[in-house]
Structure formats: C-alpha cells, structure tokens
Design a protein around this motif. Structure first.
Motif, PDB file in Angstrom:
ATOM      1  N   GLY A 185      35.840  38.779  50.031  1.00 16.02           N
ATOM      2  CA  GLY A 185      34.816  37.910  49.453  1.00 16.02           C
ATOM      3  C   GLY A 185      35.424  36.683  48.808  1.00 16.02           C
ATOM      4  N   LYS A 186      36.444  36.882  47.994  1.00 17.00           N
ATOM      5  CA  LYS A 186      37.082  35.752  47.314  1.00 17.00           C
ATOM      6  C   LYS A 186      37.625  34.749  48.320  1.00 17.00           C
ATOM      7  CE  LYS A 186      40.646  34.345  44.113  1.00 17.00           C
ATOM      8  NZ  LYS A 186      41.667  34.741  43.152  1.00 17.00           N
ATOM      9  N   LYS A 187      38.330  35.243  49.307  1.00 17.17           N
ATOM     10  CA  LYS A 187      38.899  34.355  50.325  1.00 17.17           C
ATOM     11  C   LYS A 187      37.801  33.534  51.009  1.00 17.17           C
ATOM     12  CE  LYS A 187      41.686  34.472  54.514  1.00 17.17           C
ATOM     13  NZ  LYS A 187      42.371  35.327  55.496  1.00 17.17           N
ATOM     14  N   THR A 188      36.691  34.189  51.318  1.00 16.51           N
ATOM     15  CA  THR A 188      35.593  33.513  52.025  1.00 16.51           C
ATOM     16  C   THR A 188      34.906  32.488  51.129  1.00 16.51           C
ATOM     17  OG1 THR A 188      35.293  35.522  53.333  1.00 16.51           O
ATOM     18  CG2 THR A 188      33.509  33.893  53.388  1.00 16.51           C
ATOM     19  N   TRP A 189      34.559  32.859  49.895  1.00 14.72           N
ATOM     20  CA  TRP A 189      33.888  31.913  48.992  1.00 14.72           C
ATOM     21  C   TRP A 189      34.781  30.709  48.688  1.00 14.72           C
ATOM     22  CZ3 TRP A 189      31.094  36.439  48.915  1.00 14.72           C
ATOM     23  CH2 TRP A 189      29.723  36.308  48.733  1.00 14.72           C
ATOM     24  N   MET A 190      36.065  30.960  48.444  1.00 12.71           N
ATOM     25  CA  MET A 190      36.969  29.859  48.117  1.00 12.71           C
ATOM     26  C   MET A 190      37.176  28.950  49.329  1.00 12.71           C
ATOM     27  SD  MET A 190      37.451  30.272  44.911  1.00 12.71           S
ATOM     28  CE  MET A 190      38.753  29.090  44.592  1.00 12.71           C
ATOM     29  N   LYS A 191      37.252  29.528  50.515  1.00 11.90           N
ATOM     30  CA  LYS A 191      37.404  28.740  51.750  1.00 11.90           C
ATOM     31  C   LYS A 191      36.248  27.760  51.910  1.00 11.90           C
ATOM     32  CE  LYS A 191      36.338  30.468  55.932  1.00 11.90           C
ATOM     33  NZ  LYS A 191      36.432  31.266  57.171  1.00 11.90           N
ATOM     34  N   HIS A 192      35.074  28.165  51.480  1.00 18.65           N
ATOM     35  CA  HIS A 192      33.892  27.325  51.672  1.00 18.65           C
ATOM     36  C   HIS A 192      33.552  26.457  50.463  1.00 18.65           C
ATOM     37  CE1 HIS A 192      33.135  28.689  55.654  1.00 18.65           C
ATOM     38  NE2 HIS A 192      33.142  29.953  55.272  1.00 18.65           N
ATOM     39  N   GLY A 193      34.428  26.425  49.452  1.00 23.27           N
ATOM     40  CA  GLY A 193      34.258  25.442  48.394  1.00 23.27           C
ATOM     41  C   GLY A 193      33.931  25.930  47.000  1.00 23.27           C
ATOM     42  N   ALA A 194      33.830  27.238  46.780  1.00 26.67           N
ATOM     43  CA  ALA A 194      33.592  27.716  45.415  1.00 26.67           C
ATOM     44  C   ALA A 194      34.735  27.232  44.525  1.00 26.67           C
ATOM     45  CB  ALA A 194      33.513  29.240  45.384  1.00 26.67           C
ATOM     46  N   LEU A 195      34.432  26.921  43.278  1.00 28.10           N
ATOM     47  CA  LEU A 195      35.456  26.438  42.353  1.00 28.10           C
ATOM     48  C   LEU A 195      36.343  27.567  41.844  1.00 28.10           C
ATOM     49  CD1 LEU A 195      33.382  23.912  40.223  1.00 28.10           C
ATOM     50  CD2 LEU A 195      34.741  23.470  42.288  1.00 28.10           C
ATOM     51  N   SER A 196      35.750  28.730  41.592  1.00 28.36           N
ATOM     52  CA  SER A 196      36.512  29.899  41.168  1.00 28.36           C
ATOM     53  C   SER A 196      35.709  31.154  41.439  1.00 28.36           C
ATOM     54  CB  SER A 196      36.928  29.804  39.698  1.00 28.36           C
ATOM     55  OG  SER A 196      35.820  29.568  38.876  1.00 28.36           O
ATOM     56  N   TYR A 197      36.405  32.278  41.418  1.00 32.84           N
ATOM     57  CA  TYR A 197      35.817  33.562  41.787  1.00 32.84           C
ATOM     58  C   TYR A 197      36.488  34.629  40.928  1.00 32.84           C
ATOM     59  CZ  TYR A 197      34.598  37.460  44.951  1.00 32.84           C
ATOM     60  OH  TYR A 197      34.110  38.609  45.505  1.00 32.84           O
ATOM     61  N   TYR A 198      35.703  35.461  40.274  1.00 36.15           N
ATOM     62  CA  TYR A 198      36.244  36.468  39.360  1.00 36.15           C
ATOM     63  C   TYR A 198      35.653  37.836  39.642  1.00 36.15           C
ATOM     64  CZ  TYR A 198      37.665  32.415  36.633  1.00 36.15           C
ATOM     65  OH  TYR A 198      38.225  31.239  36.229  1.00 36.15           O
ATOM     66  N   GLU A 199      36.475  38.852  39.510  1.00 34.29           N
ATOM     67  CA  GLU A 199      36.064  40.253  39.563  1.00 34.29           C
ATOM     68  C   GLU A 199      36.599  40.884  38.280  1.00 34.29           C
ATOM     69  OE1 GLU A 199      34.314  41.812  41.920  1.00 34.29           O
ATOM     70  OE2 GLU A 199      34.380  40.327  43.520  1.00 34.29           O
ATOM     71  N   CYS A 200      35.735  41.485  37.490  1.00 32.28           N
ATOM     72  CA  CYS A 200      36.126  42.066  36.201  1.00 32.28           C
ATOM     73  C   CYS A 200      35.637  43.508  36.146  1.00 32.28           C
ATOM     74  CB  CYS A 200      35.491  41.278  35.055  1.00 32.28           C
ATOM     75  SG  CYS A 200      35.682  39.488  35.184  1.00 32.28           S
ATOM     76  N   VAL A 201      36.554  44.435  35.845  1.00 33.41           N
ATOM     77  CA  VAL A 201      36.172  45.842  35.783  1.00 33.41           C
ATOM     78  C   VAL A 201      36.078  46.274  34.321  1.00 33.41           C
ATOM     79  CG1 VAL A 201      38.542  46.710  36.029  1.00 33.41           C
ATOM     80  CG2 VAL A 201      36.615  48.160  36.656  1.00 33.41           C
ATOM     81  N   GLY A 202      35.013  46.974  33.990  1.00 32.68           N
ATOM     82  CA  GLY A 202      34.794  47.417  32.615  1.00 32.68           C
ATOM     83  C   GLY A 202      35.814  48.459  32.183  1.00 32.68           C
ATOM     84  N   ASP A 203      36.368  48.262  30.995  1.00 34.39           N
ATOM     85  CA  ASP A 203      37.258  49.272  30.441  1.00 34.39           C
ATOM     86  C   ASP A 203      36.971  49.523  28.962  1.00 34.39           C
ATOM     87  OD1 ASP A 203      38.385  47.068  29.212  1.00 34.39           O
ATOM     88  OD2 ASP A 203      40.391  47.396  29.975  1.00 34.39           O
ATOM     89  N   ASP A 204      36.017  48.797  28.386  1.00 35.16           N
ATOM     90  CA  ASP A 204      35.609  49.000  26.993  1.00 35.16           C
ATOM     91  C   ASP A 204      34.104  48.766  26.908  1.00 35.16           C
ATOM     92  OD1 ASP A 204      35.471  49.341  24.261  1.00 35.16           O
ATOM     93  OD2 ASP A 204      36.346  47.402  23.774  1.00 35.16           O
ATOM     94  N   LEU A 205      33.349  49.648  27.495  1.00 38.38           N
ATOM     95  CA  LEU A 205      31.902  49.452  27.614  1.00 38.38           C
ATOM     96  C   LEU A 205      31.107  50.056  26.467  1.00 38.38           C
ATOM     97  CD1 LEU A 205      31.539  50.153  31.432  1.00 38.38           C
ATOM     98  CD2 LEU A 205      31.817  47.948  30.283  1.00 38.38           C
ATOM     99  N   LYS A 206      31.759  50.749  25.556  1.00 36.41           N
ATOM    100  CA  LYS A 206      31.045  51.401  24.468  1.00 36.41           C
ATOM    101  C   LYS A 206      31.234  50.693  23.138  1.00 36.41           C
ATOM    102  CE  LYS A 206      31.248  55.797  26.769  1.00 36.41           C
ATOM    103  NZ  LYS A 206      31.758  57.140  26.791  1.00 36.41           N
TER     104      LYS A 206
END
Length: 116
Positions: free
Chosen positions: A26-47
């Motif tokens: 997904g990141k490779k595809t969005w960035m290839k087509h012009g997205a400025l940035s792309y982030y994936e964040c996994v929860g580790d302190d949800l409480k």
C-alpha cells in the motif's frame, strides 16, 4: 490545505506480520502516485486514556488497533491519487487476503486544521 485519509483497523496480533506485508505494498503504491506521506501505527498503550480505542474498535481478546493515515496536498490531490491507486489495484494480478475484518474497520477523509 492538507488532507488526510485515516483508517482505524482492529486486527488480531497474530496477523500483524501479514498486515505489515500488505501495508508495504500500500505504501509503495500510494507514494508512487503522489501521496506526501504514509503511516502505519500499531497500538501498544491503548488503556492509558479510559476505554478509547478498545471500546471504539470493539477489540476482542488477542487484538490490537492499527491506525493508518495518508497525507495529501488537498482533497482534490487526494481524489486524483486515490483514483490512480484504485486503478493500479484493479489492474494488478496481486491477490492478498485481508488479515482483518473489513466490516470493523473505520475510515474517513479529514481536512487538516492544525499541526505542522
């Protein structure tokens, strides 16, 4: 004005590796087509702030939340980029099984009103 597509995805922890493989595509595809940035964040302190994400995402035992977001120059820019991304995915022979329940995912587009 900057624009963001944001996603909240409940995901089984055991499927995070598969999700990250999909996210790299997904990141490779969005960035290839012009997205400025792309982030994936996994929860580790949800409480730490009440019930927040666990309640909103209706987390089950063994799940966490991924928050993903893509940044664009504007909503019009987002619409152009996403049209190209969807065309790419439609024309692609790559078949990926979703490592999460799509029906529990939430997403939306947001105009940036603050920040840097």
């Amino acid at each position: 004005m900057r624009y963001v597509d944001a996603y909240v995805i409940p995901i089984p922890k055991r499927k995070l590796k598969a999700y990250l493989a999909m996210a790299r595509v997904g990141k490779k595809t969005w960035m290839k087509h012009g997205a400025l940035s792309y982030y994936e964040c996994v929860g580790d302190d949800l409480k730490s702030w009440g019930q927040g994400y666990p309640k909103m995402a209706k987390l089950k035992k063994g799940e966490t939340v991924v928050v993903a977001f893509v940044v664009y120059k504007s909503r019009a820019h987002r619409d152009r980029v996403n049209a190209k991304v969807m065309k790419d995915f439609t024309e692609s022979d790559v078949q990926m099984e979703m490592p999460f329940g799509v029906k529990r995912m939430a997403n939306g587009g947001f105009t940036v009103i603050g920040g840097s």
